[in-house]
Write a protein that holds these residues in place. Structure first.
Motif, PDB file in Angstrom:
ATOM      1  N   ASP A 191       0.941  -1.333  -0.040  1.00  0.00           N
ATOM      2  CA  ASP A 191      -0.183   0.016   0.048  1.00  0.00           C
ATOM      3  C   ASP A 191       1.163   1.413   0.034  1.00  0.00           C
ATOM      4  N   VAL A 192       1.967   1.080  -0.631  1.00  0.00           N
ATOM      5  CA  VAL A 192       2.849   2.109  -0.239  1.00  0.00           C
ATOM      6  C   VAL A 192       4.005   2.365  -2.089  1.00  0.00           C
ATOM      7  N   MET A 193       3.484   2.694  -2.932  1.00  0.00           N
ATOM      8  CA  MET A 193       3.935   2.769  -4.538  1.00  0.00           C
ATOM      9  C   MET A 193       5.446   3.513  -4.218  1.00  0.00           C
ATOM     10  N   VAL A 194       6.783   2.816  -4.239  1.00  0.00           N
ATOM     11  CA  VAL A 194       8.290   3.964  -4.412  1.00  0.00           C
ATOM     12  C   VAL A 194       7.506   4.963  -5.667  1.00  0.00           C
ATOM     13  N   ALA A 195       8.327   6.506  -5.180  1.00  0.00           N
ATOM     14  CA  ALA A 195       7.744   7.356  -6.509  1.00  0.00           C
ATOM     15  C   ALA A 195       8.475   8.781  -6.397  1.00  0.00           C
ATOM     16  N   GLN A 196       8.256   9.024  -7.560  1.00  0.00           N
ATOM     17  CA  GLN A 196       8.882  10.639  -7.825  1.00  0.00           C
ATOM     18  C   GLN A 196       8.212  11.273  -7.477  1.00  0.00           C
ATOM     19  N   ARG A 197       8.923  12.538  -7.774  1.00  0.00           N
ATOM     20  CA  ARG A 197       7.755  13.561  -7.112  1.00  0.00           C
ATOM     21  C   ARG A 197       9.259  14.899  -7.621  1.00  0.00           C
ATOM     22  N   PRO A 198       8.537  16.354  -8.423  1.00  0.00           N
ATOM     23  CA  PRO A 198       9.424  17.568  -7.907  1.00  0.00           C
ATOM     24  C   PRO A 198       9.451  18.082  -6.204  1.00  0.00           C
ATOM     25  N   GLY A 199      10.323  18.966  -6.107  1.00  0.00           N
ATOM     26  CA  GLY A 199      11.238  19.292  -5.255  1.00  0.00           C
ATOM     27  C   GLY A 199      10.643  20.095  -4.835  1.00  0.00           C
ATOM     28  N   LEU A 200       9.182  20.849  -4.753  1.00  0.00           N
ATOM     29  CA  LEU A 200       8.704  21.881  -4.744  1.00  0.00           C
ATOM     30  C   LEU A 200       7.561  21.696  -5.168  1.00  0.00           C
ATOM     31  N   SER A 201       6.064  21.719  -4.651  1.00  0.00           N
ATOM     32  CA  SER A 201       4.833  21.556  -5.269  1.00  0.00           C
ATOM     33  C   SER A 201       4.309  22.402  -4.182  1.00  0.00           C
ATOM     34  N   ARG A 202       3.838  23.557  -4.698  1.00  0.00           N
ATOM     35  CA  ARG A 202       3.083  25.333  -3.586  1.00  0.00           C
ATOM     36  C   ARG A 202       1.602  24.869  -3.884  1.00  0.00           C
ATOM     37  N   TRP A 203       1.058  24.172  -4.642  1.00  0.00           N
ATOM     38  CA  TRP A 203      -0.399  23.510  -4.562  1.00  0.00           C
ATOM     39  C   TRP A 203      -0.461  22.537  -2.817  1.00  0.00           C
ATOM     40  N   LEU A 204       0.405  22.040  -2.984  1.00  0.00           N
ATOM     41  CA  LEU A 204       0.068  21.435  -1.817  1.00  0.00           C
ATOM     42  C   LEU A 204       0.515  21.612  -0.343  1.00  0.00           C
ATOM     43  N   GLU A 205       0.708  23.202  -0.112  1.00  0.00           N
ATOM     44  CA  GLU A 205       0.838  23.657   0.993  1.00  0.00           C
ATOM     45  C   GLU A 205      -0.345  24.513   1.789  1.00  0.00           C
ATOM     46  N   LEU A 206      -1.443  24.105  -0.086  1.00  0.00           N
ATOM     47  CA  LEU A 206      -2.514  25.852   0.220  1.00  0.00           C
ATOM     48  C   LEU A 206      -3.195  25.322   1.117  1.00  0.00           C
ATOM     49  N   PRO A 207      -4.752  26.162   1.911  1.00  0.00           N
ATOM     50  CA  PRO A 207      -5.599  25.323   2.593  1.00  0.00           C
ATOM     51  C   PRO A 207      -6.238  24.352   1.591  1.00  0.00           C
ATOM     52  N   PHE A 208      -7.122  23.496   3.362  1.00  0.00           N
ATOM     53  CA  PHE A 208      -7.584  22.044   1.954  1.00  0.00           C
ATOM     54  C   PHE A 208      -8.254  21.495   3.046  1.00  0.00           C
ATOM     55  N   GLN A 209      -9.288  21.369   2.219  1.00  0.00           N
ATOM     56  CA  GLN A 209     -10.474  20.808   2.562  1.00  0.00           C
ATOM     57  C   GLN A 209     -10.977  19.391   2.140  1.00  0.00           C
ATOM     58  N   TYR A 210     -11.246  18.257   2.734  1.00  0.00           N
ATOM     59  CA  TYR A 210     -12.305  17.055   1.964  1.00  0.00           C
ATOM     60  C   TYR A 210     -13.007  16.763   2.202  1.00  0.00           C
ATOM     61  N   LEU A 211     -14.216  16.744   1.558  1.00  0.00           N
ATOM     62  CA  LEU A 211     -15.649  15.861   2.407  1.00  0.00           C
ATOM     63  C   LEU A 211     -15.690  15.150   1.543  1.00  0.00           C
ATOM     64  N   HIS A 212     -16.056  14.052   2.097  1.00  0.00           N
ATOM     65  CA  HIS A 212     -16.335  12.869   1.576  1.00  0.00           C
ATOM     66  C   HIS A 212     -18.139  12.709   1.627  1.00  0.00           C
ATOM     67  N   ALA A 213     -18.681  11.936   0.962  1.00  0.00           N
ATOM     68  CA  ALA A 213     -20.212  11.750   0.644  1.00  0.00           C
ATOM     69  C   ALA A 213     -20.718  11.604   1.606  1.00  0.00           C
ATOM     70  N   ASP A 214     -19.515  10.800   2.344  1.00  0.00           N
ATOM     71  CA  ASP A 214     -20.142   9.927   3.690  1.00  0.00           C
ATOM     72  C   ASP A 214     -19.618  10.709   4.295  1.00  0.00           C
ATOM     73  N   ARG A 215     -20.649  11.686   5.022  1.00  0.00           N
ATOM     74  CA  ARG A 215     -20.274  13.189   6.435  1.00  0.00           C
ATOM     75  C   ARG A 215     -21.009  12.012   7.483  1.00  0.00           C
ATOM     76  N   ILE A 216     -20.787  13.245   8.569  1.00  0.00           N
ATOM     77  CA  ILE A 216     -21.126  13.008  10.063  1.00  0.00           C
ATOM     78  C   ILE A 216     -22.947  12.719  10.133  1.00  0.00           C
ATOM     79  N   THR A 217     -23.318  11.827  10.724  1.00  0.00           N
ATOM     80  CA  THR A 217     -23.946  11.891  10.353  1.00  0.00           C
ATOM     81  C   THR A 217     -25.212  12.334  12.057  1.00  0.00           C
ATOM     82  N   PRO A 218     -26.374  12.931  12.510  1.00  0.00           N
ATOM     83  CA  PRO A 218     -27.170  13.734  13.532  1.00  0.00           C
ATOM     84  C   PRO A 218     -25.911  12.478  14.518  1.00  0.00           C
ATOM     85  N   ALA A 219     -25.690  13.210  16.268  1.00  0.00           N
ATOM     86  CA  ALA A 219     -25.045  12.486  16.791  1.00  0.00           C
ATOM     87  C   ALA A 219     -25.711  13.068  18.665  1.00  0.00           C
TER      88      ALA A 219
END
Length: 373
Positions: free
Chosen positions: A118-146
């Motif tokens: 479940d880990v693949m050896v990878a090449q990547r660029p030295g600096l990717s600014r977009w990876l450091e920007l504010p980030f939110q990811y909300l799945h379709a399976d979100r919180i339910t009433p609790a």
């Protein structure tokens, strides 16, 4: 802003090149590859961002905080082919190219001897600014009433992350209730103040008139409590507060989407799956108005949706001048079991679509034809 994503040998795609805008809608039938686009961004973020909290192992981390993809054999396209434009190699590879100014290229190598890693050896660029920007990811399976929700300072407060299910939204809202929303498209004109809690209430009232919210810490525990009132406004206690478990799914399901949009910054990247879930048609249309307002402030949203009401809400935002036509990008994924074709209908300044592909939100007309036949 990210302007283009290229996927090579990734899941459903032998190769996919997708243009992106401030607000991008991914539409189409189930299992046509829409979610794979969001997962690609999340996969790169959990693997290569400096603030990751997953295992420090180098490479493409298929299972982590944002997505759980399984093993290498699960992500490699079944009919994989050469990726000569990325790397001269005979080995099977999975490739990603993210264009945000300069293109950033990521290549993960498939080990034929260890396909269940479940880990693949990878090449990547030295600096990717977009990876450091504010980030939110909300799945379709979100919180339910609790009755309670988690109270994590590190995630909700220090990192400002709502959780992939929105599970930290209540604690985030509790801590940032007085944070002011800047004047602009996101600030609701009917809210009693520019503060986050009052703005959240105003937008939630678009979905359920008269509702108000209250988020409180439960002393001596690692939990917070959310309650709803009806018939009052923010800051005015209704005579009876209601637990989320005694209120319909729609409000709690929508809350993380509302908070994510309201707290978006001009450089935020927000990935959303099915923001319309559990909402009535008018609520879906108003949710589209909120998404459009967030994009108009400079945030970038990539949204998977099955709702023609969301689509039409975005078209209205373009007609009203909230978004420019080129700021709203719509992709229609057509899957036939053997592959996926993507059609991109353009929205003009009047909110009209310049083409309407077969199968693209046409079921209402198909049903009407059968009723009138």
């Amino acid at each position: 802003m990210i302007t283009r994503l290229t996927l090579v040998n990734f899941k459903a795609f032998r190769r996919l090149e997708l243009c992106l805008g401030p607000l991008t809608l991914l539409t189409g039938l189930n299992s046509s590859g829409k979610s794979s686009v969001l997962q690609a961004f999340a996969l790169l973020r959990q693997s290569f961002a400096f603030d990751r909290i997953t295992t420090p192992a180098e490479g493409l981390l298929l299972n982590g905080e944002f997505v759980e993809m399984g093993t290498a054999r699960d992500v490699l396209h079944d009919d994989f082919g050469p990726a000569d434009d990325l790397l001269e190699t005979d080995a099977p590879v999975v490739g990603f190219v993210v264009e945000a100014g300069e293109p950033s290229q990521y290549i993960a190598f498939y080990d034929l001897q260890q396909p269940d890693e479940d880990v693949m050896v990878a090449q990547r660029p030295g600096l990717s600014r977009w990876l450091e920007l504010p980030f939110q990811y909300l799945h379709a399976d979100r919180i339910t009433p609790a009755v309670t929700y988690p109270r994590s300072r590190q995630i909700a407060i220090d990192r400002g992350f709502l959780g992939v299910r929105g599970e930290h939204t209540v604690n985030f809202l509790r801590h940032n209730a007085e944070r002011e929303i800047a004047d602009g498209p996101l600030r609701h004109p009917d809210a009693i103040s520019p503060q986050l809690l009052d703005q959240t209430v105003a937008w939630m009232q678009e979905l359920c008139p008269g509702v108000n919210l209250q988020a409180d810490a439960i002393e001596g525990t690692d939990f917070v409590r959310l309650s709803y009132g009806f018939g009052g406004t923010a800051g005015i206690n209704a005579t009876r507060r209601r637990r989320p478990t005694n209120v319909g799914f729609g409000l709690t399901y929508a809350l993380p989407i509302v908070v994510a949009c309201l707290t978006a910054t001009p450089e935020s990247l927000i990935l959303l799956e099915n923001p319309e879930a559990h909402l009535h048609p008018k609520g879906q249309s108003r949710m589209a108005a909120l998404l459009s307002a967030a994009a108009a402030t400079g945030a970038q949203l990539i949204v998977e949706t099955h709702s023609d009401h969301v689509l039409n809400g975005v078209r209205i935002a373009v007609k009203q001048g909230v978004l420019q036509p080129e700021d709203a990008v719509v992709h229609y994924f057509q899957g036939n079991g053997a592959g996926t074709q993507v059609v991109t209908p353009r929205i003009d300044k009047d909110g009209m679509l310049q083409e309407w592909p077969e199968g693209f939100f046409d079921e209402w007309e198909n049903s009407l034809d059968q009723l009138l036949d």
